[in-house]
Design an enzyme around this catalytic site. Sequence first.
Site, PDB file in Angstrom:
ATOM      1  N   SER A  60       0.844  -1.197   0.000  1.00  0.00           N
ATOM      2  CA  SER A  60       0.000   0.000   0.000  1.00  0.00           C
ATOM      3  C   SER A  60       0.883   1.252   0.000  1.00  0.00           C
ATOM      4  CB  SER A  60      -0.867   0.001   1.259  1.00  0.00           C
ATOM      5  OG  SER A  60      -0.024   0.126   2.403  1.00  0.00           O
ATOM      6  N   ASP A  95      -1.109  -1.368  -3.905  1.00  0.00           N
ATOM      7  CA  ASP A  95      -2.471  -1.545  -3.399  1.00  0.00           C
ATOM      8  C   ASP A  95      -3.052  -0.168  -3.038  1.00  0.00           C
ATOM      9  OD1 ASP A  95      -4.674  -3.020  -2.434  1.00  0.00           O
ATOM     10  OD2 ASP A  95      -3.852  -3.078  -0.407  1.00  0.00           O
ATOM     11  N   HIS A  96      -4.261   0.116  -3.473  1.00  0.00           N
ATOM     12  CA  HIS A  96      -4.944   1.385  -3.159  1.00  0.00           C
ATOM     13  C   HIS A  96      -4.059   2.611  -3.412  1.00  0.00           C
ATOM     14  CE1 HIS A  96      -8.529  -0.480  -1.452  1.00  0.00           C
ATOM     15  NE2 HIS A  96      -7.728  -1.364  -0.891  1.00  0.00           N
ATOM     16  N   HIS A 190     -12.556  -3.836   4.866  1.00  0.00           N
ATOM     17  CA  HIS A 190     -11.173  -3.928   5.335  1.00  0.00           C
ATOM     18  C   HIS A 190     -11.113  -4.081   6.851  1.00  0.00           C
ATOM     19  CE1 HIS A 190     -10.227  -1.621   1.475  1.00  0.00           C
ATOM     20  NE2 HIS A 190      -9.565  -2.755   1.373  1.00  0.00           N
ATOM     21  N   GLY A 191     -10.041  -4.692   7.342  1.00  0.00           N
ATOM     22  CA  GLY A 191      -9.791  -4.727   8.773  1.00  0.00           C
ATOM     23  C   GLY A 191     -10.363  -5.949   9.478  1.00  0.00           C
ATOM     24  N   LYS A 194     -15.362  -7.231  10.558  1.00  0.00           N
ATOM     25  CA  LYS A 194     -16.206  -7.256   9.363  1.00  0.00           C
ATOM     26  C   LYS A 194     -17.629  -7.676   9.670  1.00  0.00           C
ATOM     27  CE  LYS A 194     -12.239  -8.911   6.672  1.00  0.00           C
ATOM     28  NZ  LYS A 194     -11.575  -7.681   6.258  1.00  0.00           N
ATOM     29  N   SER A 230     -10.008 -10.957   4.334  1.00  0.00           N
ATOM     30  CA  SER A 230      -9.370 -11.739   5.396  1.00  0.00           C
ATOM     31  C   SER A 230     -10.404 -12.559   6.157  1.00  0.00           C
ATOM     32  CB  SER A 230      -8.625 -10.812   6.367  1.00  0.00           C
ATOM     33  OG  SER A 230      -7.320 -10.559   5.895  1.00  0.00           O
ATOM     34  N   ARG A 318       3.520  -2.375  11.750  1.00  0.00           N
ATOM     35  CA  ARG A 318       4.239  -1.115  11.573  1.00  0.00           C
ATOM     36  C   ARG A 318       4.137  -0.246  12.806  1.00  0.00           C
ATOM     37  NH1 ARG A 318       1.370   0.127   5.935  1.00  0.00           N
ATOM     38  NH2 ARG A 318      -0.330  -0.437   7.339  1.00  0.00           N
TER      39      ARG A 318
HETATM   40  O1  G3H Z   1      -6.675  -2.561   2.131  1.00  0.00           O
HETATM   41  C1  G3H Z   1      -5.515  -2.673   2.146  1.00  0.00           C
HETATM   42  C2  G3H Z   1      -4.577  -2.979   3.186  1.00  0.00           C
HETATM   43  O2  G3H Z   1      -5.219  -3.363   4.323  1.00  0.00           O
HETATM   44  C3  G3H Z   1      -3.520  -1.941   3.299  1.00  0.00           C
HETATM   45  O3  G3H Z   1      -3.521  -1.308   4.495  1.00  0.00           O
HETATM   46  O4  G3H Z   1      -2.942   1.050   3.964  1.00  0.00           O
HETATM   47  O5  G3H Z   1      -2.716   0.162   6.282  1.00  0.00           O
HETATM   48  O6  G3H Z   1      -1.148  -0.569   4.508  1.00  0.00           O
HETATM   49  P1  G3H Z   1      -2.508  -0.089   4.833  1.00  0.00           P
HETATM   50  P1  13P Z   2      -8.306  -7.290   4.711  1.00  0.00           P
HETATM   51  O1  13P Z   2      -8.305  -6.160   5.691  1.00  0.00           O
HETATM   52  O2  13P Z   2      -9.580  -8.075   4.799  1.00  0.00           O
HETATM   53  O3  13P Z   2      -7.118  -8.177   4.817  1.00  0.00           O
HETATM   54  O4  13P Z   2      -8.300  -6.625   3.251  1.00  0.00           O
HETATM   55  C1  13P Z   2      -7.136  -6.514   2.497  1.00  0.00           C
HETATM   56  C2  13P Z   2      -7.286  -5.642   1.288  1.00  0.00           C
HETATM   57  O5  13P Z   2      -8.336  -5.443   0.716  1.00  0.00           O
HETATM   58  C3  13P Z   2      -6.051  -5.025   0.775  1.00  0.00           C
HETATM   59  O6  13P Z   2      -6.299  -4.128  -0.269  1.00  0.00           O
HETATM   60 ZN    ZN Z   3      -8.292  -3.205  -0.215  1.00  0.00          ZN
END
Ligand code: G3H
Ligand code: 13P
Ligand code: ZN
Length: 384
Positions: A60, A95-96, A190-191, A194, A230, A318
Site C-alpha cells: 500500500s 495496493d490502493h 477492510h480490517g 467485518k 481476510s 508497523r
Molecule cells: O486494504 C488494504 C490494506 O489493508 C492496506 O492497508 O494502507 O494500512 O497498509 P494499509
Molecule cells: P483485509 O483487511 O480483509 O485483509 O483486506 C485486504 C485488502 O483489501 C487489501 O487491499
Molecule cells: Zn483493499
Amino acid sequence: MSKQDFQLFSMVPLLRAAEQSSLNGRPAAIGAFNVNFYTQAEGILEGLKRADAPGIIQASRGANKFQGGPDKISAMVLAAMKETGHDLPVSLHLDHGDDEKGRECVDNGFSSVMIDASKLDLKDNIAATKSILNYAHPRGVSVEGEFGKLEGVEEDVIHESTTYADPFLVPHFFNESKADALAVAYGTAHGPNKGKGTDKLAIHIVQASYAGMKAYGQNENHFLVGHGSSTVPKELVEEINRYGGGIKDSAGIPMQKIQEAIAAGIRKVNIDTDLRLGITAAFRKFFHDNPGVEKKSPNVLVPIKQALDSHPEFIDPRDYLKTIDIGLLRVHPRGGDLEPVMVLIKERIAAHVEMLVRKFGSAGLAASVERVTLAEMAKRYDRN
Ligand code: G3H
Ligand code: 13P
Ligand code: ZN
C-alpha cells in the site's frame, strides 16, 4: 540462478490462468497478500511455493512510506525471491494507490498498480483510472481500478458504509477505462471487524458483473477483484488477546463465502489483516514464551515489547516495528536479534498463505501462467 530468473510479472497472465481454470470447471482466484517488511515477503513466497501457486505481493502507500519508497519495496521483494530461489510467477502490485504513487511505482520496479479513485463519481473514477493506465500499459504494467465503496478505512479513503458496485456498469467501466482488473464492492470490508460487512455480502453482484463481462467477451483480459477478504482466524485473535492484546468484536469473511465469490467470478482475493494478526500473535507469544528475552538485545527487542505492552489494540506490525531501525526490516534477519521471532513469523505466514491459496483454487496453477515479460505485455497493449 541468473538475475533474470527473478523478474516480476504483470497480474494479467496470473489472473488469466485463474480464469482458464475456472472456465475448465475448477473455480480459482490468485491470492494477493500485503507486505510491509522482508520476512513477511519470505513467508508469503514460501506459502506460495508449498502450494505451487502463482501469487501477488502488494504494498500500500502506507507500506511504501514505511519502507521509504517503491524502490526499497521492489528491492526487498526481489531479495526475498533470490534468497528463497523463488521461480514461480509473482506480481508486485501497488495496493490502493493514487496517480502520483502509481507512476512512482511503475518507475521503480512494480509490475502492477492499483488506482483507488472510488471516492470520485463514475466518470471521474474512469478518467483517473485511464490516466494512470496511459502511463502503465506502455511499460507493460497492469492496472486495477475500484468501483463502489468498501466500508472502512483505507489510507485516505474512508467510507462509513458500503456502496455496492453496479454490476450493469462493470462492462462499461472496463470498456471505457481498459483497466485489467476491477475491485468491485460487494459487501466485504477492510480490517478485523467485518461483522456488519459479512451480513451485507451480495455475491449476486459478482455474478451479474461476471455475466456481463462474459457477454461482452471481456473475461479473458479483464478480471474482478475482491478486497477486504481476510478470514480473521479466531485462534489468532485469541492468542493475541491471551498474551496482552485487546482485539474486540473481530469477524472475518467465512471461507465458504470467499469460495462462493470465486465461483461467481472473483479472480484476485486480497488479504492483509490475517497476516497482521499472525505477525502480532507471533511477537506476543515470543515475548511470553521467552521471559526476559528482550534484555539480551535492548536496542531492538525492548522498544517492540514496550510498544506492544502499552498498546493492546496494536495489530499493525508497523505500529510497533517502527520503533526499530528500518534497515533491519529490509533484509533477511540472519543471526540478528530479530531472527528467532522472524523464524516463527515466516512459518506462520507460510502456513496460512498455503492454506488460503489451496482454498482459493490456485494451488498447482504456477505452470499454467504464461511467462510473458513486461516488454512483451507493452507490445500487446500497443497492438490492441
Ligand atoms: O486494504 C488494504 C490494506 O489493508 C492496506 O492497508 O494502507 O494500512 O497498509 P494499509
Ligand atoms: P483485509 O483487511 O480483509 O485483509 O483486506 C485486504 C485488502 O483489501 C487489501 O487491499
Ligand atoms: Zn483493499
